[in-house]
Design a protein around this motif. Structure first.
Motif, mmCIF file in Angstrom:
data_model
loop_
_atom_site.group_PDB
_atom_site.id
_atom_site.type_symbol
_atom_site.label_atom_id
_atom_site.label_comp_id
_atom_site.label_asym_id
_atom_site.label_seq_id
_atom_site.Cartn_x
_atom_site.Cartn_y
_atom_site.Cartn_z
ATOM 1 N N CYS A 41 0.802 -1.222 0.000
ATOM 2 C CA CYS A 41 0.000 0.000 0.000
ATOM 3 C C CYS A 41 0.836 1.274 0.000
ATOM 4 O O CYS A 41 0.369 2.310 -0.434
ATOM 5 N N THR A 43 1.368 3.022 2.454
ATOM 6 C CA THR A 43 0.765 3.941 3.423
ATOM 7 C C THR A 43 0.786 3.377 4.836
ATOM 8 O O THR A 43 0.259 4.002 5.750
ATOM 9 N N CYS A 46 -1.196 -2.083 5.150
ATOM 10 C CA CYS A 46 -1.346 -3.494 4.787
ATOM 11 C C CYS A 46 -0.369 -4.414 5.508
ATOM 12 O O CYS A 46 -0.627 -5.596 5.649
#
Length: 166
Positions: A41, A43, A46
């Protein structure tokens, strides 16, 4: 673009790299040949890129490589080689995941294994609820988590059974 020469200890080996200021740790690791941490991800939601930095489980996609200068990093490749001098023998966590069918496509597996190692290092006898809580930051789209939780619970029971044997 500004570049930096960095040195990291990865799985017990000194590694040097030239990285841009914006290079994420996960990309630096993969550029150095450590392909266990997956880019999912980018970010931090995950967990596919989970590694241990100075003994703490972290998402390598949320850290800049330059910030990790001089630090000790363990990837799933290093976990596999613990105790045997190389990566030819699976770590008990990896063996148990395999035996319990706690993986399917395998994309999340390195992150799940590293999160499990962190959990068991900090809590060798976790409850099912604690196991599920510890996996909150790791996403698996294939297994439904049931076999993963079973595998971790099995590992915890095996290790606690061995404690009283002395």
């Amino acid at each position: 673009m500004t570049t930096h020469d960095i040195t990291l200890t990865i799985n017990g080996e000194w590694e040097t790299a030239t990285v841009e200021s914006r290079t994420l740790l996960v990309h630096a690791l993969r550029d150095l040949g450590y392909t266990g941490p997956k880019v999912g991800c980018e970010t931090g939601s995950c967990g596919a890129c989970t590694v241990h930095v100075e003994g703490e489980a972290v998402n390598a996609c949320t850290r800049l490589a330059v910030q990790e200068e001089g630090r000790e990093i363990r990837t799933v490749e290093g976990l596999a080689g613990e105790g045997d001098g190389g990566g030819d023998v699976l770590h008990p966590i990896q063996e148990t995941f395999h035996e319990a069918h706690a993986l399917q496509c395998g994309y999340c597996t390195p992150g799940m294994v590293m999160a499990t190692a962190d959990l068991l290092e900090n809590d060798p006898d976790p409850s099912r609820e604690s196991i599920r809580e510890s996996l909150k930051g790791n996403r698996c789209r294939c297994t439904g988590y049931h076999n993963i939780v079973d595998a971790i619970e099995s590992l915890a029971m095996d290790s606690s059974a061995g404690e009283g044997a002395d």
